[in-house]
Design an enzyme around this catalytic site. Structure first.
Site, PDB file in Angstrom:
ATOM      1  CB  ALA A   1      -0.973  -0.136   1.516  1.00 12.13           C
ATOM      2  CG  ASP A  36      -3.332  -3.703   1.116  1.00  7.17           C
ATOM      3  OD1 ASP A  36      -3.038  -4.583   1.810  1.00  7.17           O
ATOM      4  OD2 ASP A  36      -2.529  -3.466   0.208  1.00  7.17           O
TER       5      ASP A  36
HETATM    6  O1  MRU Z   1      -0.972  -7.674  -3.306  1.00  4.90           O
HETATM    7  P1  MRU Z   1       0.069  -6.789  -2.559  1.00  4.90           P
HETATM    8  O2  MRU Z   1       1.465  -7.574  -2.460  1.00  4.90           O
HETATM    9  O3  MRU Z   1       0.193  -5.519  -3.085  1.00  4.90           O
HETATM   10  O4  MRU Z   1      -0.549  -6.956  -0.951  1.00  4.90           O
HETATM   11  C1  MRU Z   1       0.337  -6.242   0.000  1.00  4.90           C
HETATM   12  C2  MRU Z   1      -0.242  -6.364   1.277  1.00  4.90           C
HETATM   13  O5  MRU Z   1      -1.218  -7.031   1.647  1.00  4.90           O
HETATM   14  C3  MRU Z   1       0.600  -5.685   2.382  1.00  4.90           C
HETATM   15  O6  MRU Z   1       0.526  -6.279   3.438  1.00  4.90           O
HETATM   16  C4  MRU Z   1       0.083  -4.176   2.698  1.00  4.90           C
HETATM   17  O7  MRU Z   1      -0.122  -3.638   1.476  1.00  4.90           O
HETATM   18  C5  MRU Z   1       0.743  -3.485   3.644  1.00  4.90           C
HETATM   19  S1  MRU Z   1       2.182  -2.819   3.084  1.00  4.90           S
HETATM   20  C6  MRU Z   1       3.075  -2.089   4.296  1.00  4.90           C
END
Ligand code: MRU
Length: 347
Positions: free
Chosen positions: A51, A238
């Site tokens: 995110a 997210d």
């Molecule tokens: O699909 P992704 O790899 O973008 O998912 C990312 C996540 O779910 C992370 O845990 C979230 O973005 C937190 S990042 C600091």
């Protein structure tokens, strides 16, 4: 610890430079996005992901749009930049940071009086978003490290580290800060099916920093909690709505297991991840391609014709969350949204 620069703007080529996260841990490769279309592809393919990193990508993407849209008439130019920037914001639906980053830059562009000014201000604002992300992660680390006891073993899911942010990380930022403050901390990284962000990315970046990390199948978490092998869970987010934390699918399962075993369940996220205007039922959970689940290492693992569901995220009710750590401190549910909204404006 050696800094990882996940995403940056390159002045010489007027492009966004990213670590290609689809290639890790096999190879370290960077990609250069010179166009909005290439950036959208990078976001959809998860070359850049996580995110906070998506927030920075959104901000630099809007600046890229401002710099590349070919239009001489000013009001028409603004419309075209906005259309291109909106396409970036919609590349993935769940992490609120992406549209937040785009919006931060668009609101600067909309206040400019000429194309030249819009280009200048957009890049300036995007750099500000990137720098704020670094500062937030270090502040999250400092606040969150107070929650981690010396000698702890921390379970985490997906990758909420330097690779998910501009650098340092949120959940892994807490672990890095705790270690920097002299504590001994070990990490259990859930592999995070189906795209293995835990096994590939969390393990890669922690190993690089010599932080003790062990990878487990996602399904091993509950029994490890039961046998006393975990002291707390720390994950990223997210999107945080009034009633739930959205994070990588599987997070909800860990929260239930943590509650069942009386373990603290912490969430680490910058204020840009808080969504004060939506409830969880309004949030679109990204549904990804069947093949991510139905194939492994190029081989089919699900019989042809059998349907597959592949939601990328899930929602953990706030009742299961012990605390959320942001750059402004440690928030214990029920959250004080007025205070969060106030701090969000000030920071
Ligand atoms: O699909 P992704 O790899 O973008 O998912 C990312 C996540 O779910 C992370 O845990 C979230 O973005 C937190 S990042 C600091």
């Amino acid at each position: 610890m050696k800094a990882i620069e996940t995403i940056r703007w390159d002045d010489d080529t007027s492009s966004i430079v990213l670590i290609d996260q689809t290639m890790l841990p096999l190879s370290y490769r960077v990609v250069r996005c010179r166009t909005v279309d290439r950036l959208i592809t990078a976001i959809r393919r998860l070359e850049v992901r996580g995110a906070p990193a998506l927030g920075v990508a959104g901000a630099y993407g809007a600046a890229l749009a401002a710099g590349t849209v070919k239009e001489k008439e000013f009001p028409r130019y603004l419309e075209k930049v906005e259309t291109a920037a909106r396409a970036i914001a919609h590349a993935r639906p769940t992490a609120v940071n992406l549209s937040w980053g785009v919006q931060r830059v668009l609101s600067r562009i909309n206040r400019s009086g000429s194309i030249a000014e819009a280009r200048l201000l957009s890049l300036k604002e995007a750099h500000r978003v990137a720098e704020e992300d670094s500062r937030s992660c270090h502040a999250i680390g400092d606040h969150g490290s107070t929650l981690i006891a010396d000698g702890s073993t921390v379970l985490t899911h997906c990758n909420a580290g330097a690779l998910a942010c501009r650098e340092w990380g949120t959940a892994l930022g807490i672990i890095r800060s705790a270690i920097e403050s002299g504590k001994e901390v070990k990490v259990i990284a859930c592999e995070t099916r189906p795209l293995l962000q835990g096994a590939r990315l969390t393990a890669w970046e922690l190993k690089r920093d010599n932080i003790g990390v062990t990878v487990i199948p996602d399904s091993a978490a509950a029994s490890l909690m039961r046998s006393g092998g975990i002291d707390c869970v720390v994950v990223g987010a997210d999107r945080i709505t009034h009633d739930a934390v959205f994070n990588k699918v599987g997070t909800y399962m860990h929260a239930i297991c943590a509650r069942a075993h009386s373990l603290p369940f912490y969430v680490a996220a910058p204020l840009s991840t808080f969504d004060p205007v939506h409830g969880s039922s309004e949030i679109v959970i990204e549904e990804r391609d069947r093949d991510e689940v139905a194939f492994y290492g190029g081989h089919a693992t699900v019989p042809e014709g059998v349907p597959v569901r592949n939601p990328a995220f899930d929602a953990t009710p706030l009742e299961l969350v012990s605390a959320i750590v942001s750059e402004s401190g440690v928030h214990r549910p029920p959250l004080d949204w007025d205070e969060i909204a106030r701090t969000r404006r000030v920071i």
